[in-house]
Design a protein around this motif. Structure first.
Motif, PDB file in Angstrom:
ATOM      1  N   PHE A  12       0.988  -1.415  -0.144  1.00 31.24           N
ATOM      2  CA  PHE A  12       0.098  -0.054   0.213  1.00 31.24           C
ATOM      3  C   PHE A  12       1.033   1.302   0.312  1.00 31.24           C
ATOM      4  O   PHE A  12       1.755   0.918   0.627  1.00 31.24           O
ATOM      5  N   ILE A  13       0.356   2.380  -1.165  1.00 36.41           N
ATOM      6  CA  ILE A  13       1.098   3.360  -0.771  1.00 36.41           C
ATOM      7  C   ILE A  13       0.220   4.864  -1.504  1.00 36.41           C
ATOM      8  O   ILE A  13      -0.430   4.326  -2.451  1.00 36.41           O
ATOM      9  N   ASN A  14      -0.201   5.787  -0.659  1.00 37.09           N
ATOM     10  CA  ASN A  14      -0.945   6.555  -0.529  1.00 37.09           C
ATOM     11  C   ASN A  14      -2.280   5.509  -0.411  1.00 37.09           C
ATOM     12  O   ASN A  14      -3.072   7.035  -1.568  1.00 37.09           O
ATOM     13  N   GLY A  15      -2.178   5.554  -0.064  1.00 40.76           N
ATOM     14  CA  GLY A  15      -4.085   4.327   0.196  1.00 40.76           C
ATOM     15  C   GLY A  15      -4.492   3.818  -0.337  1.00 40.76           C
ATOM     16  O   GLY A  15      -5.378   3.656  -0.819  1.00 40.76           O
ATOM     17  N   MET A  16      -3.406   3.005  -1.956  1.00 37.60           N
ATOM     18  CA  MET A  16      -3.447   3.179  -2.712  1.00 37.60           C
ATOM     19  C   MET A  16      -2.881   1.084  -3.140  1.00 37.60           C
ATOM     20  O   MET A  16      -1.403   1.133  -2.808  1.00 37.60           O
ATOM     21  N   LEU A  17      -3.569  -0.238  -3.314  1.00 27.63           N
ATOM     22  CA  LEU A  17      -1.998  -1.035  -3.508  1.00 27.63           C
ATOM     23  C   LEU A  17      -1.710  -1.148  -4.786  1.00 27.63           C
ATOM     24  O   LEU A  17      -2.338  -0.985  -5.800  1.00 27.63           O
ATOM     25  N   GLN A  18      -0.987  -1.526  -4.210  1.00 28.02           N
ATOM     26  CA  GLN A  18       0.704  -1.390  -5.247  1.00 28.02           C
ATOM     27  C   GLN A  18       1.347  -3.081  -6.146  1.00 28.02           C
ATOM     28  O   GLN A  18       1.385  -3.681  -5.237  1.00 28.02           O
ATOM     29  N   THR A  19       1.151  -3.144  -7.221  1.00 31.80           N
ATOM     30  CA  THR A  19       1.331  -3.917  -7.103  1.00 31.80           C
ATOM     31  C   THR A  19       3.646  -4.563  -7.754  1.00 31.80           C
ATOM     32  O   THR A  19       3.749  -3.238  -8.569  1.00 31.80           O
ATOM     33  N   VAL A  20       4.089  -5.581  -6.905  1.00 33.70           N
ATOM     34  CA  VAL A  20       5.378  -5.335  -7.465  1.00 33.70           C
ATOM     35  C   VAL A  20       6.024  -6.364  -8.541  1.00 33.70           C
ATOM     36  O   VAL A  20       5.416  -7.736  -7.590  1.00 33.70           O
ATOM     37  N   PRO A  21       7.131  -7.041  -7.918  1.00 36.01           N
ATOM     38  CA  PRO A  21       7.407  -8.058  -8.984  1.00 36.01           C
ATOM     39  C   PRO A  21       7.788  -9.037  -8.307  1.00 36.01           C
ATOM     40  O   PRO A  21       7.983  -8.955  -7.064  1.00 36.01           O
ATOM     41  N   GLY A  22       7.162 -10.210  -8.363  1.00 36.95           N
ATOM     42  CA  GLY A  22       7.034 -11.512  -6.851  1.00 36.95           C
ATOM     43  C   GLY A  22       8.266 -11.964  -7.442  1.00 36.95           C
ATOM     44  O   GLY A  22       9.532 -12.140  -8.339  1.00 36.95           O
ATOM     45  N   PHE A  23       8.159 -13.900  -7.029  1.00 36.06           N
ATOM     46  CA  PHE A  23       8.952 -14.800  -7.127  1.00 36.06           C
ATOM     47  C   PHE A  23       8.161 -16.290  -7.164  1.00 36.06           C
ATOM     48  O   PHE A  23       7.512 -16.451  -6.294  1.00 36.06           O
ATOM     49  N   THR A  24       9.061 -17.389  -7.798  1.00 31.95           N
ATOM     50  CA  THR A  24       8.882 -18.375  -6.751  1.00 31.95           C
ATOM     51  C   THR A  24       9.192 -18.925  -6.055  1.00 31.95           C
ATOM     52  O   THR A  24      10.624 -18.947  -6.443  1.00 31.95           O
ATOM     53  N   LEU A  25      10.138 -20.008  -4.622  1.00 30.88           N
ATOM     54  CA  LEU A  25       9.789 -20.777  -3.790  1.00 30.88           C
ATOM     55  C   LEU A  25       9.972 -22.178  -5.001  1.00 30.88           C
ATOM     56  O   LEU A  25       9.143 -22.445  -5.009  1.00 30.88           O
ATOM     57  N   ILE A  26      11.477 -22.240  -5.177  1.00 32.46           N
ATOM     58  CA  ILE A  26      11.308 -24.068  -5.345  1.00 32.46           C
ATOM     59  C   ILE A  26      12.751 -24.396  -4.386  1.00 32.46           C
ATOM     60  O   ILE A  26      13.523 -24.577  -4.830  1.00 32.46           O
ATOM     61  N   GLY A  27      11.610 -25.622  -3.118  1.00 34.51           N
ATOM     62  CA  GLY A  27      13.317 -26.527  -2.523  1.00 34.51           C
ATOM     63  C   GLY A  27      14.246 -25.471  -1.726  1.00 34.51           C
ATOM     64  O   GLY A  27      12.846 -24.059  -1.143  1.00 34.51           O
ATOM     65  N   ASN A  28      15.276 -24.867  -2.334  1.00 35.63           N
ATOM     66  CA  ASN A  28      16.029 -24.374  -1.550  1.00 35.63           C
ATOM     67  C   ASN A  28      15.990 -23.321  -2.026  1.00 35.63           C
ATOM     68  O   ASN A  28      17.527 -22.849  -1.651  1.00 35.63           O
ATOM     69  N   GLY A  29      15.235 -23.080  -2.771  1.00 36.28           N
ATOM     70  CA  GLY A  29      16.094 -21.902  -4.029  1.00 36.28           C
ATOM     71  C   GLY A  29      14.360 -21.009  -4.227  1.00 36.28           C
ATOM     72  O   GLY A  29      13.782 -21.418  -3.694  1.00 36.28           O
ATOM     73  N   TYR A  30      14.761 -19.715  -5.443  1.00 35.50           N
ATOM     74  CA  TYR A  30      14.285 -18.716  -5.651  1.00 35.50           C
ATOM     75  C   TYR A  30      14.500 -18.285  -7.085  1.00 35.50           C
ATOM     76  O   TYR A  30      15.634 -18.969  -7.142  1.00 35.50           O
ATOM     77  N   ARG A  31      13.501 -18.863  -7.959  1.00 38.00           N
ATOM     78  CA  ARG A  31      13.294 -17.456  -9.182  1.00 38.00           C
ATOM     79  C   ARG A  31      12.550 -16.860  -9.171  1.00 38.00           C
ATOM     80  O   ARG A  31      11.649 -16.161  -8.771  1.00 38.00           O
ATOM     81  N   HIS A  32      13.053 -15.043  -9.494  1.00 36.71           N
ATOM     82  CA  HIS A  32      12.267 -13.956  -9.430  1.00 36.71           C
ATOM     83  C   HIS A  32      11.677 -13.827 -11.016  1.00 36.71           C
ATOM     84  O   HIS A  32      11.971 -13.772 -11.825  1.00 36.71           O
ATOM     85  N   GLN A  33      10.862 -12.302 -10.690  1.00 32.45           N
ATOM     86  CA  GLN A  33       9.754 -12.893 -12.143  1.00 32.45           C
ATOM     87  C   GLN A  33      10.466 -12.160 -12.370  1.00 32.45           C
ATOM     88  O   GLN A  33      10.112 -11.639 -13.612  1.00 32.45           O
ATOM     89  N   ASN A  34      11.172 -11.135 -12.466  1.00 34.48           N
ATOM     90  CA  ASN A  34      11.824 -10.279 -13.483  1.00 34.48           C
ATOM     91  C   ASN A  34      13.519 -10.766 -14.040  1.00 34.48           C
ATOM     92  O   ASN A  34      14.110 -10.779 -15.084  1.00 34.48           O
ATOM     93  N   GLY A  35      13.245 -11.927 -13.384  1.00 28.77           N
ATOM     94  CA  GLY A  35      15.219 -12.861 -13.444  1.00 28.77           C
ATOM     95  C   GLY A  35      15.540 -12.598 -13.038  1.00 28.77           C
ATOM     96  O   GLY A  35      15.916 -12.006 -12.061  1.00 28.77           O
TER      97      GLY A  35
END
Length: 209
Positions: A137-160
């Motif tokens: 939330f920023i200034n009362g509005m809901l904003q989306t940011v790049p997410g991620f994927t959890l796989i085992g003991n690692g992760y992959r970012h949505q932007n690479g």
């Protein structure tokens, strides 16, 4: 007086755009390429192969984005770039975006953490594997940011890019990649990302697995 035909051909070749020189890009060569085919989109890249169909090359390019704390996160991403938008490397272009420094930082971040005291078992259990959608939330509005994927003991970012993860009690820590140094509080199907000082959570991420 008519010009010799051979002289006319020499002038024509000399006037061809940079695309005519694209055949010179060799695998492993460092160049500047624009995956978005705009002047402001140039990035430092390493040639993987090419040219392929329609004079496209496969390049490994250095990319970056600003996280929610305004910190520059650097990573590598493979993409296809038109030969028309590849030019020789210029060491003065984005001097902080050099392969050696980016890879050295990634290698340092990926080193195993020193042993710690046995952590308290997380009340919510380990973070659930799957893709996480993140908002804040920023200034009362809901904003989306790049997410991620959890796989085992690692992760992959949505932007690479990506890295490893470790858990200490009810906290998950990201090591290497775009989220290097970021930490979050684990809940059922959720990861609530902390601010830099870990005094409060500022981004909420959830998954359905």
């Amino acid at each position: 007086m008519k010009r010799p035909v051979c002289a006319g051909l020499a002038i024509a070749v000399a006037s061809l755009p940079g695309a005519a020189l694209a055949q010179a890009w060799k695998p492993g060569e460092i160049v500047l390429g624009s995956p978005t085919t705009i002047q402001a989109g140039f990035r430092r890249c390493e040639v993987i192969r090419g040219p392929e169909a329609n004079n496209y090359f496969v390049l490994n390019c250095l990319q970056w984005f600003l996280d929610h704390n305004g910190k520059k996160k650097r990573y590598e991403a493979v993409t296809r770039v038109s030969g028309d938008w590849i030019k020789p490397n210029d060491p003065s272009f984005e001097p902080d975006m050099q392969f050696a420094s980016v890879r050295a930082a990634a290698a340092t971040a990926a080193r195993p953490a020193p042993p710690r005291a046995a952590p308290v078992q997380a009340a919510g259990g380990p973070a659930k594997a799957g893709s996480y959608h993140c908002v804040f939330f920023i200034n009362g509005m809901l904003q989306t940011v790049p997410g991620f994927t959890l796989i085992g003991n690692g992760y992959r970012h949505q932007n690479g890019g990506g890295g490893t993860i470790r858990r200490v009690g009810g906290t998950i820590e990201f090591v290497g990649g775009p989220l290097d140094g970021q930490a979050g509080k684990v809940g059922p199907n959720t990861v609530h990302l902390y601010n830099d000082k870990r005094t409060r959570t500022v981004i909420d991420c959830d998954t359905k697995g």
